[in-house]
Design a protein around this motif. Structure first.
Motif, PDB file in Angstrom:
ATOM      1  N   ALA A  16       0.838  -1.215   0.000  1.00 18.47           N
ATOM      2  CA  ALA A  16       0.000   0.000   0.000  1.00 18.47           C
ATOM      3  C   ALA A  16       0.866   1.255   0.000  1.00 18.47           C
ATOM      4  O   ALA A  16       0.613   2.202  -0.758  1.00 18.47           O
ATOM      5  CB  ALA A  16      -0.939  -0.014   1.198  1.00 18.47           C
ATOM      6  N   VAL A  42       2.517   1.552  -3.466  1.00 15.45           N
ATOM      7  CA  VAL A  42       1.589   2.055  -4.492  1.00 15.45           C
ATOM      8  C   VAL A  42       1.430   3.562  -4.343  1.00 15.45           C
ATOM      9  O   VAL A  42       1.384   4.290  -5.344  1.00 15.45           O
ATOM     10  CB  VAL A  42       0.233   1.318  -4.427  1.00 15.45           C
ATOM     11  N   ILE A  47       2.435  -0.033 -10.960  1.00 10.63           N
ATOM     12  CA  ILE A  47       1.229   0.121 -10.135  1.00 10.63           C
ATOM     13  C   ILE A  47       0.316  -1.084 -10.291  1.00 10.63           C
ATOM     14  O   ILE A  47      -0.205  -1.627  -9.308  1.00 10.63           O
ATOM     15  CB  ILE A  47       0.494   1.433 -10.481  1.00 10.63           C
ATOM     16  N   THR A  92      -0.560  -3.719  -7.353  1.00  8.00           N
ATOM     17  CA  THR A  92      -1.966  -3.912  -6.985  1.00  8.00           C
ATOM     18  C   THR A  92      -2.350  -5.384  -7.059  1.00  8.00           C
ATOM     19  O   THR A  92      -3.062  -5.893  -6.188  1.00  8.00           O
ATOM     20  CB  THR A  92      -2.871  -3.054  -7.885  1.00  8.00           C
TER      21      THR A  92
END
Length: 145
Positions: free
Chosen positions: A29, A32, A78, A82
């Motif tokens: 997290a 990202v 990204i 994810t």
């Protein structure tokens, strides 16, 4: 068919087993967030260069293809990060569901953890590639002595 609920000790054991994936989820997290920040800077620069190129009517700025390549790498990083977070979340869910139904989950959880780390590693590789391109930008724009 009645399901035999797991004991508190068994749930405690599962919680301790998913601690590493939970830390990975937190790291992904934050990662990202870093990637999105870099992407925003590249996109802002692209927009500024497009506006300048439109005003000059001389065509496109020579840095635009380079910045687009950086944006592509960041976008890929990204997406990979994810996917890593999604697989890690599935790993935690699988561990608890398997505990609830008293299924063996060790091999599935281990496999998902390796998959999640693989996606995270690929994302890191793309960040390194993008960082190298950004350093090339700096060396390309050195002031003349």
């Amino acid at each position: 068919m009645l399901i035999d609920t797991p004991t508190a000790a068994h749930l405690s054991q599962v919680i301790s087993q998913v601690a590493a994936p939970a830390f990975l989820l937190g790291a992904v997290a934050a990662f990202v967030s870093l990637l999105i920040g870099r992407m925003n800077r590249v996109v802002d620069r692209l927009q500024a260069l497009h506006a300048t190129a439109d005003d000059d009517r001389s065509g496109t700025h020579p840095d635009i293809p380079h910045l687009r390549r950086r944006a592509v790498l960041l976008n890929k990083a990204i997406v990979l990060a994810t996917v890593s977070a999604i697989v890690t979340s599935l790993l935690v869910i699988l561990a608890f569901v398997c505990t609830f139904f008293r299924f063996q989950h060790e091999y599935g959880v281990a496999l998902l953890f390796v998959v999640a780390l693989s996606f995270f590693t690929l994302s890191l590789v793309d960040l390194v590639r993008e960082a190298r391109l950004s350093l090339h930008d700096l060396s390309h724009h050195k002031p003349n002595p």
